[in-house]
Design a protein around this motif. Sequence first.
Motif, PDB file in Angstrom:
ATOM      1  N   PRO A  47       0.793  -1.126   0.051  1.00 53.12           N
ATOM      2  CA  PRO A  47       0.091  -0.048   0.007  1.00 53.12           C
ATOM      3  C   PRO A  47       0.982   1.251  -0.097  1.00 53.12           C
ATOM      4  O   PRO A  47       1.807   1.137   0.424  1.00 53.12           O
ATOM      5  N   ILE A  48       0.163   2.352  -0.920  1.00 50.35           N
ATOM      6  CA  ILE A  48       0.970   3.672  -0.844  1.00 50.35           C
ATOM      7  C   ILE A  48       0.082   4.907  -0.556  1.00 50.35           C
ATOM      8  O   ILE A  48      -1.220   4.734  -1.165  1.00 50.35           O
ATOM      9  N   ARG A  70      -2.669   7.701  -3.274  1.00 48.34           N
ATOM     10  CA  ARG A  70      -3.092   6.410  -2.578  1.00 48.34           C
ATOM     11  C   ARG A  70      -2.915   5.245  -3.656  1.00 48.34           C
ATOM     12  O   ARG A  70      -2.874   5.650  -4.750  1.00 48.34           O
ATOM     13  N   GLY A  71      -3.007   4.081  -3.115  1.00 48.27           N
ATOM     14  CA  GLY A  71      -3.036   2.937  -4.255  1.00 48.27           C
ATOM     15  C   GLY A  71      -1.973   1.905  -3.645  1.00 48.27           C
ATOM     16  O   GLY A  71      -1.564   1.690  -2.665  1.00 48.27           O
ATOM     17  N   PHE A  72      -1.525   1.160  -4.732  1.00 50.38           N
ATOM     18  CA  PHE A  72      -0.644   0.003  -4.302  1.00 50.38           C
ATOM     19  C   PHE A  72       0.535  -0.199  -5.442  1.00 50.38           C
ATOM     20  O   PHE A  72       0.495   0.444  -6.739  1.00 50.38           O
ATOM     21  N   VAL A  73       1.811  -0.583  -4.934  1.00 58.61           N
ATOM     22  CA  VAL A  73       2.736  -1.129  -6.000  1.00 58.61           C
ATOM     23  C   VAL A  73       3.053  -2.350  -5.689  1.00 58.61           C
ATOM     24  O   VAL A  73       2.861  -2.708  -4.638  1.00 58.61           O
ATOM     25  N   ALA A  74       3.514  -3.038  -6.382  1.00 63.54           N
ATOM     26  CA  ALA A  74       3.831  -4.444  -6.527  1.00 63.54           C
ATOM     27  C   ALA A  74       5.262  -4.510  -5.945  1.00 63.54           C
ATOM     28  O   ALA A  74       6.126  -3.804  -6.190  1.00 63.54           O
ATOM     29  N   PHE A 129      -0.489   0.698  -9.031  1.00 59.18           N
ATOM     30  CA  PHE A 129      -2.033   1.037  -9.398  1.00 59.18           C
ATOM     31  C   PHE A 129      -2.166   2.201  -8.364  1.00 59.18           C
ATOM     32  O   PHE A 129      -2.345   2.309  -7.277  1.00 59.18           O
ATOM     33  N   LEU A 130      -1.719   3.450  -8.737  1.00 58.85           N
ATOM     34  CA  LEU A 130      -1.868   4.608  -8.221  1.00 58.85           C
ATOM     35  C   LEU A 130      -2.829   5.760  -8.630  1.00 58.85           C
ATOM     36  O   LEU A 130      -2.999   5.918  -9.696  1.00 58.85           O
ATOM     37  N   LYS A 177       8.898   5.598  -2.564  1.00 61.47           N
ATOM     38  CA  LYS A 177      10.194   4.992  -1.877  1.00 61.47           C
ATOM     39  C   LYS A 177      10.035   4.815  -0.404  1.00 61.47           C
ATOM     40  O   LYS A 177      10.227   3.662   0.184  1.00 61.47           O
ATOM     41  N   HIS A 178       9.151   5.615   0.027  1.00 58.06           N
ATOM     42  CA  HIS A 178       8.956   5.607   1.686  1.00 58.06           C
ATOM     43  C   HIS A 178       7.992   4.311   1.765  1.00 58.06           C
ATOM     44  O   HIS A 178       7.957   3.826   2.827  1.00 58.06           O
ATOM     45  N   GLY A 179       6.877   4.197   0.890  1.00 57.96           N
ATOM     46  CA  GLY A 179       6.116   3.021   1.165  1.00 57.96           C
ATOM     47  C   GLY A 179       6.948   1.559   0.985  1.00 57.96           C
ATOM     48  O   GLY A 179       6.599   0.732   1.698  1.00 57.96           O
ATOM     49  N   LEU A 180       7.772   1.477   0.194  1.00 62.92           N
ATOM     50  CA  LEU A 180       8.461   0.336  -0.008  1.00 62.92           C
ATOM     51  C   LEU A 180       9.506   0.109   1.513  1.00 62.92           C
ATOM     52  O   LEU A 180       9.603  -0.764   1.782  1.00 62.92           O
TER      53      LEU A 180
END
Length: 639
Positions: free
Chosen positions: A223-224, A234-238, A285-286, A323-326
Motif C-alpha cells: 500500500p502507498i 493512494r494505491g498500491f505498488v507490486a 495502481f496509483l 520510496k517511503h512505502g517500500l
Amino acid sequence: MSDIIQLLPDHVANQIAAGEVVQRPASVVKELIENAIDAGATSIKLLLKDAGKTLIQVIDDGKGMSPTDARLCFERHATSKIKDAKDLFNLHTKGFRGEALASIAAIAHVELKTKQEDQELGTLIKIEGSEVSSQESVSAAKGTSIAVKNLFYNIPARRNFLKSDTIETRHIVDEFQRVALAHPDITFLLHHNNNEVYHLRKSNLRKRIVAVFGTRMNEKLVPIEEQTDLVSIRGFVAKPEFAKKKRGEQFFFVNNRFIKSSYLNHAVVNAFEGLLDAGSHPSYFLFLEVPTTSIDINIHPTKTEIKFDNEKALYAILRATVKHGLGQYTIAPLDFDRNSTFDTPYDYSKKDQPSVPPITVDPNFNPFKTEPSSFTPETTSEPPKSTPAVPKTGSSSPTPSTPKSFTSNYKKDPGQWEALYTDMSSSEPTSSAPLFESTYQEPLFDDSRETETGKTFQIQKKYLLSTIKSGVVLIHQSLAHQRVLYEEFLENITVKEASSQQLLFPVSISFPSSDIEIIYSIKADLESAGFMFEEFTKESVVIRGIPTSITESQITFILEQLLDDIQMEVPDASFSHFDVMAKSFAKSLAIKTGTSLSSKEQENLVNNLFSCKEPTTSPLGKPIFKTLTLQEIDGIFNK
C-alpha cells in the motif's frame, strides 16, 4: 470565379467526428460506460458479440433520461456536463464533449431504452446512420440500456481496418479494466459471446485489483498513501520480486480518470532504483487527487493525457511517496548476486566461538633412528607457533589421522623404515590432511581455453565480427539468434509434427481472466507448437506438457511475451497465430545482449544464420548484419 467553400451536411460532419471519437469498438465501450458512471449507476453490465463488431450493449441502473433528453443526446455538441468554457477547467465528470453519442449514431445502428425513476413509462429510440427511425414509449426498468449494432456498417473501408477479434477484445478489456479499477464502489459485469468474463462486485480498491488480476496479486501489493497540499496519493505498488519483463499492470489515475504519463512513470521507476533487475518493470495502481484547476485534460482527443501546472513538484512527491512505502514495509534494496546459503543460521549467531581441539605432538621424533624414542604424549590446547596444525607423520602414538599400515609396519620392525613409504599406496585415504605433500600442485583454474585465433570475434558481448573474403560482416547476436529460432519454430509448427515433453508435475500458472480467454482462443495453435493443457479455470491454466525446445522455468515468460505480442498487434495475417507464436518464442528464448559466447558458439550462430531463408532481417523486420568491404574500410583511413 465561383465560390468553392460550402457547409458539410450533418451526417458527413458526424462521420468525420466519428473518426476522432470512435477509433475501434473499445472507444464505444469507453464512452458508454463513462456515461453510465456519470448517470450515477451502481451496477453496469457490458454485453459483447464478435469483439463488439456485431453488438456492444451497456445496461445501467442510473437516473435515466426524459423523452426530450433521450432525443437530444444524439445531437452534436449536446451535453449535460458543461455549460461554458470555464467548466473545462473544473471537471468532475467523464463524458463532457457532447459528440460521443452523435458520432456513434452516425456509423452504427443504435437502440436506446431509458426511464427515470418518477416516470411510469420509458422511451425507446432507434437510430440508423444519424437518422431517427422510430421513437415510442415502452415499459422499461429504471436506468438506461443502449445497444450499438453493426459498427461501421456504412463505412466498410473503416471496418476493414479493424484487427482480429482477439486483438479487438483485448482493447475492450483494457478499457473495461481501467474504468472498473477507478470505481470499485460499482458492480461491473462483462459478457462476451454469452460467456461471462468478469463479475466484479462492489468492494474496496485492493479487492477490486485482486478480482481483476487474480488472487495471486494479493500477496504482491504494497500500500502507498500520502497527503500533501499539492496532491493526495493512494494505491498500491507490486513488490520488486514480482516485477515483469513487460509494461503490463501499470495504472495511473488522476481524479479517477485513467491517464498515460511517461514522466510520472519515470518517477515510480526511479523510486525502485536498486530494487529491480535489469529490464524489469514494476507494477503499480496509483490514484492521484489534485485540484481540478491545476490540470488540463482537454489536450488529447482520448483524454488520456493531462497537463499539470507543477510537474516537477509532483514528480518529487510521487517518487518520495513510493520510496517511503517500500521502505515502510521493510523492502530493502536487494543484492541479486548474494547467496543466502552463506548466511549464519540464527540459532548459531549468538553462540560462543568453538574451542581449539587438543593436539598431540612429539617434538623429538626422528624417523631415521633405529630405536623408537621413549615419548610421553603431551596435550596442548594450542599448537606451537612453529608447528603446523596437522599431525606430524610417523608419530609414535598414532593419531586418528594416521593410516593403519603406517603403525603396524613400524611396530613389526622399526629398522625397516622404508616400509613406511612402500605401503602407503595400499592405504585408504582419510578425510584429514595428507601425510606427505606432493611437489605437483593442480592449477586453481581451468586453463583449457582455445588459444587459436578464429574467424569470429565478439564485441562488447553484443555484436559478432566475422571475416569474409570481401571484408568483414558485423552481426547483432541477439537478432541473429531470433531469426534462427524463428525459422526453426515455424518449421516445427507448420511443417513438422512438434514434439512435446511431458512434465513430471503439471504446472499451474495464474493469469487475469482476459488473458485466460486469449490463451483459450489459441489453444489449438499452442497444442500444435507442443504445449499440452490439462485444465482451464477463470484464474489459471494447468499445463502438463511443453515443447522440447523450452524449459519449465521459461513457460510463464514465454506465455506472457506471447500475450503481449498479441496485444501489441504483431502482424498475424500470414500464418494466423502460428507466425505470432514463432516470433514470440524466438524473442523470448534468444540470447540477450551481454551474453558471452565461446568461439565455437559464435561460429555456430554465424553458420546457422546464413543457413536461414531470410538471414538479412529479424522476425520483426530489423536488420541483422552489416557488411563492410575492404574498399569501404580503406576509404575510412584514406580520407
